[in-house]
Design a protein around this motif. Sequence first.
Motif, PDB file in Angstrom:
ATOM      1  N   UNK A 135      -8.768  -9.090   6.329  1.00  0.00           N
ATOM      2  CA  UNK A 135      -7.905 -10.270   6.241  1.00  0.00           C
ATOM      3  C   UNK A 135      -6.455  -9.872   6.033  1.00  0.00           C
ATOM      4  N   UNK A 136      -6.197  -8.922   5.165  1.00  0.00           N
ATOM      5  CA  UNK A 136      -4.821  -8.468   4.928  1.00  0.00           C
ATOM      6  C   UNK A 136      -4.241  -7.802   6.187  1.00  0.00           C
ATOM      7  N   UNK A 137      -5.049  -7.025   6.886  1.00  0.00           N
ATOM      8  CA  UNK A 137      -4.584  -6.371   8.114  1.00  0.00           C
ATOM      9  C   UNK A 137      -4.252  -7.406   9.184  1.00  0.00           C
ATOM     10  N   UNK A 138      -5.133  -8.360   9.382  1.00  0.00           N
ATOM     11  CA  UNK A 138      -4.909  -9.395  10.390  1.00  0.00           C
ATOM     12  C   UNK A 138      -3.710 -10.262  10.036  1.00  0.00           C
ATOM     13  N   UNK A 139      -3.574 -10.594   8.756  1.00  0.00           N
ATOM     14  CA  UNK A 139      -2.460 -11.431   8.320  1.00  0.00           C
ATOM     15  C   UNK A 139      -1.125 -10.747   8.612  1.00  0.00           C
ATOM     16  N   UNK A 140      -1.046  -9.467   8.308  1.00  0.00           N
ATOM     17  CA  UNK A 140       0.182  -8.725   8.576  1.00  0.00           C
ATOM     18  C   UNK A 140       0.482  -8.679  10.073  1.00  0.00           C
ATOM     19  N   UNK A 141      -0.558  -8.534  10.882  1.00  0.00           N
ATOM     20  CA  UNK A 141      -0.359  -8.477  12.334  1.00  0.00           C
ATOM     21  C   UNK A 141       0.127  -9.814  12.882  1.00  0.00           C
ATOM     22  N   UNK A 142      -0.443 -10.921  12.403  1.00  0.00           N
ATOM     23  CA  UNK A 142       0.000 -12.242  12.869  1.00  0.00           C
ATOM     24  C   UNK A 142       1.440 -12.518  12.445  1.00  0.00           C
ATOM     25  N   UNK A 143       1.793 -12.116  11.236  1.00  0.00           N
ATOM     26  CA  UNK A 143       3.168 -12.336  10.786  1.00  0.00           C
ATOM     27  C   UNK A 143       4.144 -11.491  11.606  1.00  0.00           C
ATOM     28  N   UNK A 144       3.776 -10.262  11.901  1.00  0.00           N
ATOM     29  CA  UNK A 144       4.644  -9.404  12.711  1.00  0.00           C
ATOM     30  C   UNK A 144       4.856  -9.986  14.096  1.00  0.00           C
ATOM     31  N   UNK A 145       3.796 -10.529  14.676  1.00  0.00           N
ATOM     32  CA  UNK A 145       3.885 -11.049  16.044  1.00  0.00           C
ATOM     33  C   UNK A 145       4.515 -12.428  16.117  1.00  0.00           C
ATOM     34  N   UNK A 146       4.226 -13.292  15.143  1.00  0.00           N
ATOM     35  CA  UNK A 146       4.618 -14.700  15.246  1.00  0.00           C
ATOM     36  C   UNK A 146       5.634 -15.146  14.204  1.00  0.00           C
ATOM     37  N   UNK A 147       5.976 -14.300  13.250  1.00  0.00           N
ATOM     38  CA  UNK A 147       6.971 -14.662  12.254  1.00  0.00           C
ATOM     39  C   UNK A 147       6.363 -15.192  10.976  1.00  0.00           C
ATOM     40  N   UNK A 148       7.193 -15.396   9.943  1.00  0.00           N
ATOM     41  CA  UNK A 148       6.697 -15.781   8.619  1.00  0.00           C
ATOM     42  C   UNK A 148       6.126 -17.192   8.543  1.00  0.00           C
ATOM     43  N   UNK A 149       6.355 -18.014   9.570  1.00  0.00           N
ATOM     44  CA  UNK A 149       5.777 -19.357   9.558  1.00  0.00           C
ATOM     45  C   UNK A 149       4.416 -19.425  10.214  1.00  0.00           C
ATOM     46  N   UNK A 150       3.864 -18.284  10.612  1.00  0.00           N
ATOM     47  CA  UNK A 150       2.587 -18.258  11.325  1.00  0.00           C
ATOM     48  C   UNK A 150       1.449 -18.786  10.454  1.00  0.00           C
ATOM     49  N   UNK A 151       0.596 -19.606  11.057  1.00  0.00           N
ATOM     50  CA  UNK A 151      -0.608 -20.109  10.384  1.00  0.00           C
ATOM     51  C   UNK A 151      -1.805 -19.740  11.246  1.00  0.00           C
ATOM     52  N   UNK A 152      -2.787 -19.098  10.651  1.00  0.00           N
ATOM     53  CA  UNK A 152      -3.976 -18.700  11.401  1.00  0.00           C
ATOM     54  C   UNK A 152      -5.225 -18.991  10.594  1.00  0.00           C
ATOM     55  N   UNK A 153      -6.358 -18.966  11.265  1.00  0.00           N
ATOM     56  CA  UNK A 153      -7.636 -19.336  10.656  1.00  0.00           C
ATOM     57  C   UNK A 153      -8.607 -18.167  10.750  1.00  0.00           C
ATOM     58  N   UNK A 154      -9.347 -17.955   9.674  1.00  0.00           N
ATOM     59  CA  UNK A 154     -10.457 -17.005   9.665  1.00  0.00           C
ATOM     60  C   UNK A 154     -11.721 -17.777   9.303  1.00  0.00           C
ATOM     61  N   UNK A 155     -12.707 -17.763  10.177  1.00  0.00           N
ATOM     62  CA  UNK A 155     -13.962 -18.479   9.950  1.00  0.00           C
ATOM     63  C   UNK A 155     -15.015 -17.470   9.506  1.00  0.00           C
ATOM     64  N   UNK A 156     -15.528 -17.665   8.304  1.00  0.00           N
ATOM     65  CA  UNK A 156     -16.437 -16.670   7.746  1.00  0.00           C
ATOM     66  C   UNK A 156     -17.511 -17.354   6.896  1.00  0.00           C
TER      67      UNK A 156
END
Length: 229
Positions: A135-156
Amino acid sequence: MATVILVRHGRTTANATGILAGRTTGVKLDRVGREQAVRAGERLGVVPLVGVVSSPLERCRQTARAILERQPADGPAVSIERAITECDYGDWQGGKLSDLAKEPLWSVVQTQPSAAVFPRGESMQTMQSRSVSAIRRLDAAFETEHGPGAVWVAVSHGDIIKSILADALGMHLDLFQRISVGPASLSIVRYGTSRPEVVSTNSDSGDLSWLKAAPPVADAPVGGGAGPA
């Protein structure tokens, strides 16, 4: 900082009959679970998601599809992340919860999960370590690609999400049973430079349009702040 919304899959046939499904294939949402997944998708439909990541198990992929159906046609596709799959319960997989509750290991899982190792399965510490790292790895990747306003979902899964929330709250794994994560519930976490921020847990109702606002600031507001507009 980016925002991750942790979504547990909707209710399954195994949940409804008191069976520990674990990684059993073919376990799907029941009618109630499908309705729960649709409601979660409707709530998230007002939030422009930059990514939807799912456990590989069918019940999570079903829930992820229900979420994407409420996103724009040009929105993200589901990506699969094996590191957030269900705990490997080993010999416990497929067992009745009422029978498992009689096993000596049950009380360890309840009171000292950091010491729990499922027979021919994995430890709960390993479960937490792999899921938090992913989760931390994916979160950092989404922020790098889409900026600090990025919102993403993890279904678990329930125990996976509880272990991620415990880490974000700075709780020892032995306390994670104090956290409740219901089927198709939403929990929101932001990983800042100083500390994680747990915005909400186990939410199954309410408007989420405030997540479209400006990116959150890193520092916690002294006194609690004014909250979202």
